[in-house]
Write a protein that holds these residues in place. Structure first.
Motif, short mmCIF file in Angstrom:
data_model
loop_
_atom_site.label_atom_id
_atom_site.label_comp_id
_atom_site.label_asym_id
_atom_site.label_seq_id
_atom_site.Cartn_x
_atom_site.Cartn_y
_atom_site.Cartn_z
N ASN A 130 -9.85 5.86 4.30
CA ASN A 130 -9.53 6.55 3.05
C ASN A 130 -9.50 5.58 1.87
O ASN A 130 -9.99 5.88 0.77
CB ASN A 130 -8.18 7.26 3.17
CG ASN A 130 -8.24 8.47 4.08
OD1 ASN A 130 -9.33 9.00 4.35
ND2 ASN A 130 -7.09 8.91 4.57
N TRP A 131 -8.91 4.42 2.11
CA TRP A 131 -8.80 3.42 1.02
C TRP A 131 -10.18 2.94 0.59
O TRP A 131 -10.49 2.86 -0.59
CB TRP A 131 -7.94 2.24 1.49
CG TRP A 131 -7.67 1.23 0.41
CD1 TRP A 131 -6.68 1.28 -0.52
CD2 TRP A 131 -8.41 0.04 0.16
NE1 TRP A 131 -6.75 0.19 -1.35
CE2 TRP A 131 -7.81 -0.60 -0.94
CE3 TRP A 131 -9.52 -0.56 0.76
CZ2 TRP A 131 -8.29 -1.80 -1.46
CZ3 TRP A 131 -10.00 -1.75 0.24
CH2 TRP A 131 -9.39 -2.36 -0.86
N ARG A 135 3.04 7.57 1.29
CA ARG A 135 2.25 8.30 2.29
C ARG A 135 1.37 7.30 3.05
O ARG A 135 1.06 6.22 2.56
CB ARG A 135 1.38 9.36 1.63
CG ARG A 135 0.24 8.85 0.79
CD ARG A 135 -0.57 10.01 0.21
NE ARG A 135 -1.62 9.57 -0.68
CZ ARG A 135 -2.82 9.18 -0.28
NH1 ARG A 135 -3.11 9.18 1.02
NH2 ARG A 135 -3.74 8.82 -1.16
N THR A 136 0.96 7.69 4.27
CA THR A 136 0.16 6.81 5.11
C THR A 136 -1.24 6.65 4.51
O THR A 136 -1.89 7.62 4.14
CB THR A 136 0.03 7.39 6.53
OG1 THR A 136 1.34 7.55 7.07
CG2 THR A 136 -0.77 6.45 7.41
N VAL A 137 -1.67 5.41 4.41
CA VAL A 137 -3.00 5.11 3.87
C VAL A 137 -3.84 4.51 4.98
O VAL A 137 -3.54 3.44 5.51
CB VAL A 137 -2.90 4.12 2.68
CG1 VAL A 137 -4.29 3.79 2.16
CG2 VAL A 137 -2.03 4.70 1.58
N THR A 138 -4.92 5.21 5.34
CA THR A 138 -5.82 4.67 6.36
C THR A 138 -6.87 3.79 5.72
O THR A 138 -7.14 3.88 4.52
CB THR A 138 -6.52 5.81 7.12
OG1 THR A 138 -7.38 6.51 6.21
CG2 THR A 138 -5.49 6.77 7.69
N LEU A 160 0.82 -1.20 0.00
CA LEU A 160 0.00 0.00 0.00
C LEU A 160 0.86 1.26 0.00
O LEU A 160 0.59 2.21 -0.72
CB LEU A 160 -0.92 0.00 1.24
CG LEU A 160 -2.10 -0.99 1.17
CD1 LEU A 160 -2.78 -1.05 2.53
CD2 LEU A 160 -3.09 -0.55 0.11
N ARG A 161 1.94 1.23 0.77
CA ARG A 161 2.80 2.41 0.83
C ARG A 161 3.50 2.66 -0.50
O ARG A 161 3.58 3.78 -0.97
CB ARG A 161 3.83 2.26 1.96
CG ARG A 161 3.26 2.55 3.34
CD ARG A 161 4.39 2.82 4.32
NE ARG A 161 5.22 1.63 4.51
CZ ARG A 161 4.99 0.70 5.42
NH1 ARG A 161 3.93 0.80 6.22
NH2 ARG A 161 5.78 -0.33 5.54
N ARG A 212 1.24 4.17 -3.00
CA ARG A 212 0.75 5.52 -2.71
C ARG A 212 1.89 6.49 -2.41
O ARG A 212 1.75 7.40 -1.61
CB ARG A 212 -0.19 5.47 -1.49
CG ARG A 212 -1.30 4.47 -1.64
CD ARG A 212 -2.34 4.92 -2.64
NE ARG A 212 -3.38 3.91 -2.79
CZ ARG A 212 -4.54 4.12 -3.41
NH1 ARG A 212 -4.80 5.31 -3.92
NH2 ARG A 212 -5.43 3.16 -3.53
N GLU A 269 -12.06 5.59 -1.39
CA GLU A 269 -11.59 5.68 -2.77
C GLU A 269 -12.17 4.56 -3.63
O GLU A 269 -12.56 4.77 -4.78
CB GLU A 269 -10.06 5.62 -2.81
CG GLU A 269 -9.38 6.88 -2.32
CD GLU A 269 -7.86 6.81 -2.47
OE1 GLU A 269 -7.39 5.85 -3.12
OE2 GLU A 269 -7.17 7.69 -1.94
#
Length: 533
Positions: A89-90, A83-86, A76-77, A80, A93
């Protein structure tokens, strides 16, 4: 009405099941409220989603939450930009993408697995998502990208080389050239690629290039020679010309590199191996008549091939030794170095090339790697090609007290085309020669013109080459004999055996190349004048 709706839904599910059996994918169908209507196919592609969630009525949000929990955070990082992906948020999207009319994207899972999502929102508000494992596709794309980059890098490297390099196909068509080669022939790449040597060079040069190319494609012999090259502006430069075969059976190519002598003083390629060699200038090359006494080391595990190579090399006057593997090679070269004995050439079975390359490079001995059968059957020609011929050896050594009637070479050949080929080559070398069209005439011209060597085609009219050779030997019994070389159209053992049985000293095969002819002429003339013929 409800019965009809239920029936329609059952038919739709049945059709989707059939489609899922055909497509290696998972299929999700959802309604306007993003609740699951159907899930089928290879649902295991969805990773850690529990089967209890893949039932009609489940919210897509809950399915996406389960998918997120099964994803690698590192993936995931990287996807993206670190950047931090919560989780929220994911999921937001993903839900947003479901409401676009058409969405396709890839998602990486682990180090080498890729998942492809194809999402469609229909005009009535219903949506379809097809999920498939795209790892094979992405890996092929990556290999293609790496291959394309490698080709581009190789092309850039070739263009940066200061000396000409070209690559020809098995049919001797130019398929790649660098900028230096284009400058050398005075043409652009588009005017060279797709052409043959006959399209770029004069007939004599083209025939020599094509003849050498065919031999390299056929036999895998790697050739290194010193030549005087003429550019489009008429200037001449001495160069080390290296020709070798690359590729696999059915897809062979010939690579030619022409390095100016001044640029090749320290290190280069000899044969098909990258090995260090001693500095060699155009005047320091080993002339073919100087092979006598040179030390050639044969490396092969095939005892029959080793014996055949040793015998053939001995006929040239070379001293041979045989080793069978890399360990024996290292020991031999070390002992030879300690004893102050120089090994002039290593003739190596190509199956041992990788394991023996280090020892050859360490002791700075020129190497040629060939097929096992090549070592046994063509050692004479191999050595003739490998040992450099200096510019002073082009002209024959003068015969003692020549007369106007004496000649250097008598050619016994009845085919008019072959007569022309022999004439052009011998005139180019500066030899005095005569041509006999049949065996009877060959014996008469031998008697009248006292040639230093006879090239005898074996299929002559009136008297064949075997009988003509026997007749010459009978007439010259007891004295120093004239070397007679049989010229064969086919490499049949019975013909070779009959050549030697009739008294011939050597055998060459058609088609005749200038390099091949010069090698045998110089070798046999030297033996005759040394009184060993």
């Amino acid at each position: 009405m409800n019965d009809v709706a239920i029936t329609d839904l059952g038919i739709a599910n049945m059709l989707l099941d059939v489609i899922c059996d055909v497509l290696p994918s998972a299929i999700l169908v959802y309604d306007r409220s993003d609740h699951l209507i159907y899930a089928g196919g290879q649902v295991q592609i969805l990773a850690s989603v529990p089967e209890t969630l893949l039932v009609p009525g489940t919210r897509l949000r809950d399915i996406l939450s389960a998918i997120f929990d099964g994803l690698d955070p590192n993936t995931l990082r990287s996807a993206r930009s670190r950047r931090t992906v919560t989780k929220e948020n994911w999921i937001a999207e993903q839900i947003s993408s479901l409401w676009k009319e058409r969405v396709e994207h890839f998602e990486k899972r682990g180090s080498d697995r890729w998942i492809q999502y194809l999402k469609r929102r229909l005009p009535n508000g219903y949506g379809v998502c097809i999920v498939r494992d795209a790892s094979e596709q992405k890996n092929r794309e990556e290999q293609w990208r790496i291959g394309t980059e490698r080709i581009e890098i190789v092309e850039e490297v070739l263009d940066e080389l200061p000396f000409p390099v070209c690559v020809k196909s098995a049919k001797l068509v130019y398929v790649a050239v660098n900028q230096a080669f284009c400058h050398f022939v005075g043409r652009s790449p588009k005017d060279i690629v797709g052409q043959m040597p006959s399209d770029l060079f004069e007939d004599a040069v083209a025939k020599r290039l094509e003849g050498a190319g065919r031999q390299i494609i056929k036999n895998g012999i790697s050739v290194t020679s010193h030549e005087l090259l003429a550019g489009p502006d008429g200037s001449e430069v001495g160069a080390v010309v290296r020709k070798f075969r690359v590729g696999k059976p059915g897809r062979y190519h010939v690579v030619t590199a022409m390095e100016p002598v001044s640029a090749s003083a320290e290190e280069g390629h000899v044969g098909s191996l990258a090995v260090a060699v001693k500095p060699v200038s155009a005047q320091q090359g080993l002339a073919l008549q100087e092979i006598e006494g040179k030390k050639v080391l044969v490396v092969t595990t095939d005892e029959t091939a080793a014996a055949g190579a040793s015998e053939a090399l001995s006929r040239l006057g070379a001293e041979t030794s045989i080793v069978s593997d890399a360990e024996e090679l290292e020991l031999f070269l070390s002992f030879a170095e300690d004893a102050g004995v120089a090994v002039d050439l290593i003739l190596m079975d190509d199956e041992l090339a990788l394991s023996c390359a280090a020892a050859a490079k360490k002791h700075q001995v020129p190497v040629v790697a060939v097929d096992t059968t090549q070592i046994e059957s063509d050692a004479l020609n191999l050595v003739a090609e490998i040992f450099e011929r200096s510019t002073t050896t082009r002209q024959p050594t003068p015969a003692p007290a020549p007369t106007d009637q004496m000649i250097d070479v008598l050619v016994a050949e009845d085919n008019p085309v072959n007569q022309i080929v022999f004439s052009q080559i011998l005139e180019g070398f500066g030899y005095r020669y005569a041509i006999a069209a049949n065996g009877v005439e060959a014996v008469r011209l031998w008697h009248d013109r006292s040639p230093r060597i006879v090239l005898m085609d074996v299929t002559l009219p009136e008297m064949n080459g075997f009988e003509a050779c026997r007749r010459i030997r009978e007439l010259k019994a007891g004295a120093v004999q004239t070397p007679i070389v049989g010229v064969l159209a086919h490499p049949f053992d019975r013909d070779r055996d009959e050549c030697f049985a009739s008294g011939m000293d050597d055998v060459i095969l058609k088609p005749i190349s200038p390099e091949m002819l010069e090698a045998v002429l110089l070798s046999q003339m030297h033996r005759r004048e040394a009184g060993t013929a």
